[in-house]
Motif scaffolding. Structure first.
Motif, PDB file in Angstrom:
ATOM      1  N   ARG A  22     -25.481  73.462  18.343  1.00 31.56           N
ATOM      2  CA  ARG A  22     -25.048  72.456  17.379  1.00 31.56           C
ATOM      3  C   ARG A  22     -24.298  71.308  18.070  1.00 31.56           C
ATOM      4  N   ALA A  23     -23.643  71.583  19.150  1.00 31.06           N
ATOM      5  CA  ALA A  23     -22.834  70.580  19.810  1.00 31.06           C
ATOM      6  C   ALA A  23     -23.598  69.747  20.804  1.00 31.06           C
ATOM      7  N   ARG A  24     -24.828  69.992  21.023  1.00 31.72           N
ATOM      8  CA  ARG A  24     -25.581  69.194  21.990  1.00 31.72           C
ATOM      9  C   ARG A  24     -25.666  67.763  21.539  1.00 31.72           C
ATOM     10  N   LEU A  25     -25.517  66.906  22.510  1.00 33.06           N
ATOM     11  CA  LEU A  25     -25.572  65.480  22.221  1.00 33.06           C
ATOM     12  C   LEU A  25     -27.006  65.037  22.163  1.00 33.06           C
ATOM     13  N   THR A  26     -27.238  64.179  21.262  1.00 32.02           N
ATOM     14  CA  THR A  26     -28.570  63.623  21.143  1.00 32.02           C
ATOM     15  C   THR A  26     -28.470  62.120  21.265  1.00 32.02           C
ATOM     16  N   VAL A  27     -29.506  61.468  21.641  1.00 34.05           N
ATOM     17  CA  VAL A  27     -29.518  60.025  21.794  1.00 34.05           C
ATOM     18  C   VAL A  27     -29.761  59.403  20.430  1.00 34.05           C
ATOM     19  N   VAL A  28     -28.868  58.475  20.082  1.00 31.00           N
ATOM     20  CA  VAL A  28     -28.966  57.772  18.808  1.00 31.00           C
ATOM     21  C   VAL A  28     -29.504  56.391  19.117  1.00 31.00           C
ATOM     22  N   PRO A  29     -30.432  55.942  18.315  1.00 33.99           N
ATOM     23  CA  PRO A  29     -30.954  54.607  18.593  1.00 33.99           C
ATOM     24  C   PRO A  29     -29.844  53.551  18.500  1.00 33.99           C
ATOM     25  N   ARG A  30     -29.914  52.617  19.357  1.00 33.61           N
ATOM     26  CA  ARG A  30     -28.889  51.593  19.435  1.00 33.61           C
ATOM     27  C   ARG A  30     -29.097  50.557  18.332  1.00 33.61           C
ATOM     28  N   THR A  31     -28.034  50.299  17.556  1.00 29.94           N
ATOM     29  CA  THR A  31     -28.102  49.274  16.496  1.00 29.94           C
ATOM     30  C   THR A  31     -27.094  48.177  16.841  1.00 29.94           C
ATOM     31  N   ARG A  32     -27.380  47.053  16.388  1.00 31.49           N
ATOM     32  CA  ARG A  32     -26.498  45.905  16.655  1.00 31.49           C
ATOM     33  C   ARG A  32     -25.279  46.002  15.720  1.00 31.49           C
ATOM     34  N   ALA A  33     -24.102  45.930  16.274  1.00 28.30           N
ATOM     35  CA  ALA A  33     -22.870  46.021  15.483  1.00 28.30           C
ATOM     36  C   ALA A  33     -22.609  44.673  14.808  1.00 28.30           C
ATOM     37  N   VAL A  34     -22.245  44.744  13.565  1.00 32.32           N
ATOM     38  CA  VAL A  34     -21.968  43.524  12.811  1.00 32.32           C
ATOM     39  C   VAL A  34     -20.506  43.155  13.071  1.00 32.32           C
ATOM     40  N   ARG A  35     -20.289  42.004  13.653  1.00 31.55           N
ATOM     41  CA  ARG A  35     -18.948  41.533  13.949  1.00 31.55           C
ATOM     42  C   ARG A  35     -18.608  40.374  13.016  1.00 31.55           C
ATOM     43  N   ALA A  36     -17.373  40.368  12.590  1.00 29.25           N
ATOM     44  CA  ALA A  36     -16.916  39.245  11.767  1.00 29.25           C
ATOM     45  C   ALA A  36     -16.769  38.034  12.668  1.00 29.25           C
ATOM     46  N   ALA A  37     -17.059  36.878  12.126  1.00 28.24           N
ATOM     47  CA  ALA A  37     -16.953  35.648  12.907  1.00 28.24           C
ATOM     48  C   ALA A  37     -15.491  35.409  13.257  1.00 28.24           C
ATOM     49  N   ARG A  38     -15.194  35.213  14.509  1.00 26.19           N
ATOM     50  CA  ARG A  38     -13.811  35.057  14.956  1.00 26.19           C
ATOM     51  C   ARG A  38     -13.296  33.629  14.783  1.00 26.19           C
ATOM     52  N   VAL A  39     -14.125  32.652  14.893  1.00 28.30           N
ATOM     53  CA  VAL A  39     -13.675  31.254  14.876  1.00 28.30           C
ATOM     54  C   VAL A  39     -13.024  30.891  13.538  1.00 28.30           C
TER      55      VAL A  39
END
Length: 189
Positions: A22-39
């Motif tokens: 159960r504890a084995r790590l699996t590869v999760v597909p990479r998704t783009r993180a939504v960042r709030a606009a800083r400016v």
């Protein structure tokens, strides 16, 4: 039958194997993180800070102005209080009876040699009378004080010739004279 300790030992590896599975790590597909606009956020925070600093500067300036004005008014009140004190001292000095007496003598006034009191209702003079006034009885109603010309000017009389042939000019002059006598008589009382 087996002992409970052996049963426990045989179960531990099975539980451990299941936990490892159960504890084995699996590869999760990479998704783009939504960042709030800083400016915009940085601009908003900077604007709030700028408005706060400007507000504090304006408040400080107005407090300094009020302090300056208050100081000016306090100095003015102090100088006016000192001036009032000075004028009060001068007034008390001018009211000094001894100085008033000396000034009156320099102006030609003399001390009275006798004193008398005039009673208004009877017109009698009592008290210590001077030799020239003894036995005199003043009548207050006999004399009417003169009225100044500025208060009671002479009437302006304009003679208009009569257009009525039955009235002579001498009759009109006599009527005007009677009127003048009445107005001048009223002035005397």
């Amino acid at each position: 039958m087996s002992s409970p300790a052996t049963q426990l030992r045989s179960r531990v590896p099975r539980i451990a194997g299941a936990a490892v599975e159960r504890a084995r790590l699996t590869v999760v597909p990479r998704t783009r993180a939504v960042r709030a606009a800083r400016v915009p956020f940085v601009l908003f925070v900077s604007l709030i800070l700028l408005l706060g600093v400007v507000g504090l500067l304006m408040f400080n300036t107005s407090m300094q102005q009020a302090s300056f004005t208050m100081g000016t008014y306090q100095e003015r009140a102090t100088s006016l209080a000192a001036r009032e004190e000075q004028l009060t001292a001068e007034l008390e000095d001018l009211r000094d009876p001894e100085k008033l007496g000396r000034k009156a003598q320099r102006e030609g006034m003399v001390l009275p040699t006798c004193t008398g009191y005039l009673h208004q209702d009877s017109g009698l003079v009592t008290g210590e009378l001077c030799a020239a006034e003894q036995g005199t009885n003043l009548r207050l109603g006999d004399r009417v004080p003169p009225v100044p010309k500025a208060v009671d000017p002479d009437p302006i009389v304009v003679r208009v010739p009569s257009t009525d042939p039955g009235v002579s000019s001498t009759a009109a002059d006599a009527a005007g004279d009677k009127q003048r006598e009445r107005t001048s008589g009223n002035r005397r009382h």
